[in-house]
Structure formats: structure tokens, C-alpha cells
Write an enzyme that holds these catalytic residues in place. Structure first.
Site, PDB file in Angstrom:
ATOM      1  N   ASP A  13       0.805  -1.227   0.000  1.00 32.48           N
ATOM      2  CA  ASP A  13       0.000   0.000   0.000  1.00 32.48           C
ATOM      3  C   ASP A  13       0.833   1.269   0.000  1.00 32.48           C
ATOM      4  OD1 ASP A  13      -2.248  -1.655   0.146  1.00 32.48           O
ATOM      5  OD2 ASP A  13      -2.129  -1.709   2.328  1.00 32.48           O
ATOM      6  N   LYS A  16       1.923   2.209  -5.025  1.00 35.77           N
ATOM      7  CA  LYS A  16       2.583   1.666  -6.228  1.00 35.77           C
ATOM      8  C   LYS A  16       1.701   1.854  -7.446  1.00 35.77           C
ATOM      9  CE  LYS A  16       2.719  -2.435  -4.367  1.00 35.77           C
ATOM     10  NZ  LYS A  16       2.456  -2.173  -2.973  1.00 35.77           N
ATOM     11  N   GLY A  40      -4.481  -4.191  -4.129  1.00 37.59           N
ATOM     12  CA  GLY A  40      -5.492  -3.173  -4.393  1.00 37.59           C
ATOM     13  C   GLY A  40      -4.756  -1.927  -4.828  1.00 37.59           C
ATOM     14  N   HIS A  41      -4.714  -1.675  -6.129  1.00 35.82           N
ATOM     15  CA  HIS A  41      -3.941  -0.538  -6.632  1.00 35.82           C
ATOM     16  C   HIS A  41      -4.888   0.589  -7.030  1.00 35.82           C
ATOM     17  CE1 HIS A  41      -0.202  -3.234  -7.523  1.00 35.82           C
ATOM     18  NE2 HIS A  41      -0.575  -3.219  -6.257  1.00 35.82           N
ATOM     19  N   GLN A 221       2.113  -6.092  -3.686  1.00 38.83           N
ATOM     20  CA  GLN A 221       2.641  -6.364  -2.345  1.00 38.83           C
ATOM     21  C   GLN A 221       3.970  -5.617  -2.165  1.00 38.83           C
ATOM     22  OE1 GLN A 221       1.207  -9.295  -4.199  1.00 38.83           O
ATOM     23  NE2 GLN A 221      -0.540  -8.323  -3.248  1.00 38.83           N
TER      24      GLN A 221
HETATM   25  P1  IMO Z   1      -0.777  -4.086  -2.504  1.00 41.56           P
HETATM   26  O1  IMO Z   1      -0.343  -4.594  -3.840  1.00 41.56           O
HETATM   27  C1  IMO Z   1      -0.926  -4.553   1.801  1.00 41.56           C
HETATM   28  C2  IMO Z   1      -0.805  -8.634   3.399  1.00 41.56           C
HETATM   29  C3  IMO Z   1      -2.059  -9.063   4.115  1.00 41.56           C
HETATM   30  C4  IMO Z   1      -1.476 -10.017   5.143  1.00 41.56           C
HETATM   31  C5  IMO Z   1      -0.347 -10.702   4.348  1.00 41.56           C
HETATM   32  C6  IMO Z   1      -0.749 -12.043   3.760  1.00 41.56           C
HETATM   33  O2  IMO Z   1      -2.064  -3.343  -2.523  1.00 41.56           O
HETATM   34  O3  IMO Z   1       0.324  -3.339  -1.816  1.00 41.56           O
HETATM   35  P2  IMO Z   1      -2.256 -12.712   1.687  1.00 41.56           P
HETATM   36  O4  IMO Z   1      -3.737 -12.470   1.449  1.00 41.56           O
HETATM   37  O5  IMO Z   1      -1.374 -12.141   0.639  1.00 41.56           O
HETATM   38  O6  IMO Z   1      -1.969 -14.148   1.980  1.00 41.56           O
HETATM   39  O7  IMO Z   1      -1.962 -11.917   3.057  1.00 41.56           O
HETATM   40  O8  IMO Z   1      -0.008  -9.810   3.311  1.00 41.56           O
HETATM   41  N1  IMO Z   1      -1.010  -8.135   2.031  1.00 41.56           N
HETATM   42  C7  IMO Z   1      -1.012  -6.839   1.699  1.00 41.56           C
HETATM   43  N2  IMO Z   1      -0.912  -5.729   2.450  1.00 41.56           N
HETATM   44  N3  IMO Z   1      -1.029  -4.423   0.472  1.00 41.56           N
HETATM   45  C8  IMO Z   1      -1.114  -5.511  -0.317  1.00 41.56           C
HETATM   46  O9  IMO Z   1      -1.093  -5.424  -1.666  1.00 41.56           O
HETATM   47  C9  IMO Z   1      -1.139  -6.788   0.284  1.00 41.56           C
HETATM   48  N4  IMO Z   1      -1.230  -8.054  -0.173  1.00 41.56           N
HETATM   49  C10 IMO Z   1      -1.138  -8.857   0.899  1.00 41.56           C
HETATM   50  O10 IMO Z   1      -2.708  -7.976   4.731  1.00 41.56           O
HETATM   51  O11 IMO Z   1      -0.885  -9.301   6.191  1.00 41.56           O
HETATM   52 MG    MG Z   2      -3.083  -1.814  -1.759  1.00 35.42          MG
END
Ligand code: IMO
Ligand code: MG
Length: 446
Positions: A13, A16, A40-41, A221
């Protein structure tokens, strides 16, 4: 011409999506290389806000191809809904291609994700990971266990049927699975509709490299959620690093020439796991409110805290950042000061500066040491207008000093600063802005 990758430098988050969308104007292909609907972009367009989960942000720009790449796990129902939503809002301007090697993420995986979280909780208090419950871990486990079904199988009904049969046998312990025949039917129908988009994406990208067409890899991520190099087990199940982006796209390492790390001016984390610089109480609430820090995928409030330069240095080494984009600086305008963590003290009295403990438990026990910066003024519309007109000269001096400090500490130039959610609220500071204090930086930091 060039292959660049955008990498989250914190816990996800970092905006990106916003930076990728901004950069996409100069690229011909934008590729998502890993993860799935856990991402979630958010992109704030003049026409309205969009949250992309499984499509690369290139699909929002005419003349750009957005590729959902081989490294992804794709929920095909969610993906079709995402496409449909963009079409209805007349925002699908680019081309869409889905890699035939990407794996299917099915309702079975979502059920398994919830089941595993419940199992962890029942075994020990506070042991749930706080996943997004989108099925990511189970889908990657099946991929590496070779039980997976790929998008290529979606358009081959016989293969789909036999692989689904095997997968159901593997998941027999799970309660509440949908009827296999029903799932097979809806997947086959969906496969028919998505078929024109599914194809091998490696030749497309290799051809682009041969023709000198620029490619942007849009990371999802972040480095500290990497399954190996993040805060294990509080991580996701993919490799959201620059190396992972190459594996997830089929682009050879020598072709990569720009690695852009994205970090907020503060820090957030969703889900469980160590977060040394977390702040609770009034300040935490302030950051959450002003930064609208609520998960774009799950709606969960994000944990908030200060920028952690030790973790940023670690992410820099791990990914080989060649430049940084610092986002959401506007959120801090209005505070009294800006603390930045520069090192940790361990319970045994050791000082850590470059490398965090590999154990999540040990990381949870460090005490961050802060340097405090004078804050810059609030980002009023007037200030934003001046920045648009005059560029770097209009940036508040206190903010320039803060950005200069980040460059000095990471030895990576800060190349972009983002001061609001909109597309036009990103400022390019120039290539190769100085990496450590020197005459250029003092000039630059005003
Ligand atoms: P973007 O691309 C923030 C976190 C989840 C959890 C851990 C594992 O928007 O930055 P998962 O569902 O992947 O098995 O969860 O990773 N997590 C994220 N946190 N932004 C994301 O994506 C995330 N994708 C996974 O909250 O702690
Ligand atoms: Mg996000």
C-alpha cells in the site's frame, strides 16, 4: 529501450498503483508479475477512482498493453468483474492480455485460506496471519505442489475437467466446497469468454525488448511481505521483489535497467506481524484519517507508524533500487514534527543499522531510535498549484531536507515525490538527484 520495475519498499500500500500509472504514460507494456486479488492498486483519474486488483494499470491508457503475467494467481471471476466494471465506466482504454501460465485462484482456495486462518487461531492465540482471505497462500501452495490449474487449462475443457477432479480430491478435507460440476460448468463458460485474452506473454515481451519498446513491471505487495525475505510467517506467498518480478514475467535479469522503490513518507501495515515503528493513539488515528489508510481490498483499517529507514535500507539492498518514489508527503503536513527511525536497539543492547533480525519475534522486540524533522506546511491547493507550475523550487525547504535525508541514508536518489492522490500530483525531481550530502544536495535541498 528500457525495462523498469516498480517495487513496494515497505509492507504494501505504498501507492505503487499511483506511481505505476504515472509512469505508464512512457511505456508500451505494463506487467503485473505476481500476487493476485490481494493487491489493491488505487488510481485517481479525472473520470473517477479505480481500484485495480488483478489488471495491470496499463489497461487504463490508450496505446498501452496491460499484461496479467505468468507469476500471478488469478481469480478469473474477479478478473472478469474488474474488466466489466472498467468497460461500463468507459475506462478500459488499453489492451488486455492474460498469461496462459498464470494459475487459477478458485473459490476452493478462498475457503482454504479462511479454514487455515481458523486453524491457526485455534492452535494458538494471535497466530492468525491476517491474510486478505483471497486464497493467495493456498493457490501458491498448489502451484508449487503441482496441483494447480493454469489459465491455459481454462480454455481446454478436457484438461480442466481432469485437473479439477484431482484438485477436488486434494481438497476433500475442506468444508463447504461448491459442487464440482457447477464450478466446472461456470469455469468452462468463463474460459470461452476470456479465451481471446489468454496467450503466451513471454514472446510479446521478448519481441518488445527486440524492438526497443519500453516495459514497466508493476509490482504488487512489497519487499517486506516477500515469502523468504519478509517478516516470515507474516508475509504473502509470492516474491514481490525485483528478482521475483523477473521470474514472474520471464524477462531475463540483464534486461532490467531501472528498479524503482516506492515508500510512503510514513509507514502502514495491514494484517498481523511485527511493525517496529507503529504508533497508536492520537497520532496513529491522525495518520489513518488524513492518509485514508483503509485497505483498498479488504476495507480493514491499516496500522500506521513512522518511516523506518533501517527497513528501507534493507529493501534497497534486497531489490537494488536505482531510485525512490516517496509518496503521501502531504499527509504529514500539519503534524508538529516528523520522526524517522534510523536504527534499532535490541533487548541485549546491540545497535542495528542495516539489517533487521530475520526472526519476526526478534523484530517485534527491537526499540526504534528516531531522528526528528521539522515538518513542512500543509499542502494547500495554492501550494500544489505552485508545485505544478514551478516544480522542485516550490517544494517546502523542510520537505526537501527530509527527502535529502532519505537519499543520504539509503544512498539512492529520490526521483519522484507524490503529494496527493491525483494523477497530476506527482513531481519528478530529476534523474540521479544526489545520493548523499554534497554540494549538489545542499543546492537541491534549498
Ligand atoms: P498491494 O499490492 C498490503 C498482506 C495481508 C497479510 C499478508 C498475507 O495493494 O500493496 P495474503 O492475502 O497475501 O496471503 O496476506 O499480506 N497483504 C497486503 N498488504 N497491500 C497488499 O497489496 C497486500 N497483499 C497482501 O494484509 O498481512
Ligand atoms: Mg493496496
Amino acid at each position: 529501450m528500457s525495462v523498469a520495475v516498480v517495487i513496494g519498499a515497505q509492507f504494501g500500500d505504498e501507492a505503487k498503483g499511483k506511481i505505476s500509472d504515472y509512469l505508464a504514460a512512457n511505456y508500451r507494456y505494463v506487467v503485473r508479475t505476481g500476487g493476485g486479488p490481494n493487491a489493491g492498486h488505487s488510481v485517481h483519474l479525472p473520470e473517477g477512482n479505480v481500484v485495480l486488483h488483478q489488471l495491470a494499470c496499463g489497461v487504463l491508457r490508450k496505446g498501452v498493453t496491460g499484461i496479467s503475467g505468468p507469476g500471478m494467481v488469478v481469480n478469473p471471476f474477479g478478473l472478469e468483474a474488474e474488466l466489466q466494471d472498467l468497460r461500463e465506466r468507459n475506462l478500459l482504454k488499453g489492451d488486455v492480455v492474460l498469461s496462459d501460465r498464470a494459475h487459477l485462484l478458485l473459490p476452493l482456495h478462498e475457503i482454504e485460506d479462511g479454514w487455515e486462518e481458523a486453524l491457526r487461531s485455534s492452535l494458538a492465540r494471535d497466530s492468525a496471519l491476517g491474510t486478505t482471505r483471497r486464497g493467495i497462500g493456498p493457490a501458491y501452495a498448489d502451484r508449487y505442489g503441482r496441483w494447480g490449474i493454469r489459465l491455459a487449462d481454462l480454455v481446454r475443457p478436457n484438461d480442466l475437467a481432469s485437473r479439477l477432479e484431482m484438485l477436488y480430491a486434494r481438497k476433500a478435507h475442506l468444508p463447504g466446497l461448491p459442487e464440482r460440476a457447477d464450478l466446472q460448468r461456470s469455469l468452462t463458460e468463463l474460459g470461452g469468454r476470456l479465451a481471446p485474452l489468454i496467450r503466451p506473454t513471454e514472446p510479446i515481451l521478448w519481441g518488445a525488448i527486440d524492438r526497443d519498446e519500453p516495459i514497466l513491471l508493476e509490482g504488487a505487495q512489497s519487499a517486506l511481505l516477500d515469502v523468504d525475505f519478509g517478516t516470515y510467517p507474516y508475509v504473502t506467498s509470492s516474491h514481490p521483489t525485483s528478482a521475483g518480478a523477473l521470474v514472474g514475467s520471464g524477462i531475463p535479469p540483464a534486461e532490467l535497467d531501472q528498479v524503482i522503490g516506492v515508500s510512503k513518507a510514513y509507514a502502514t501495515r495491514v494484517g498481523a506481524g511485527p511493525f517496529p515503528t507503529e504508533v497508536e493513539g492520537e497520532i496513529g488515528d491522525y495518520l489513518r484519517r488524513e492518509g485514508a489508510e483503509r485497505g483498498a481490498t479488504t476495507g480493514r483499517p491499516r496500522r500506521c507508524g513512522w518511516l523506518d529507514l533501517l527497513l528501507l535500507r534493507y529493501a534497497t539492498r534486497l531489490n537494488g533500487f536505482t531510485s525512490l518514489a516517496i509518496t503521501k508527503v502531504d499527509v504529514l503536513g500539519g503534524l508538529e514534527e516528523v520522526p524517522v527511525c534510523t536504527q534499532y536497539l535490541t533487548p541485549s543492547g546491540e545497535t542495528l543499522t542495516l539489517f533487521p533480525p530475520s526472526s519476526a519475534d526478534d523484530l517485534a522486540r527491537v526499540t526504534p531510535v528516531y531522528e526528528r524533522f521539522p515538518v513542512w506546511p500543509a499542502f494547500t491547493e495554492r501550494l500544489k498549484e505552485r508545485i505544478r507550475r514551478e516544480g522542485v523550487h516550490a517544494l517546502p525547504p523542510a520537505l526537501k531536507r527530509f527527502l535529502g535525508f532519505i537519499s543520504e541514508q539509503t544512498r539512492v536518489p529520490v526521483e519522484w515525490v507524490s503529494y496527493g492522490p491525483r494523477r497530476d500530483e506527482t513531481l519528478w525531481l530529476g534523474r540521479g538527484a544526489p545520493t548523499h550530502l554534497g554540494p549538489e544536495l545542499s543546492e537541491w535541498s534549498g
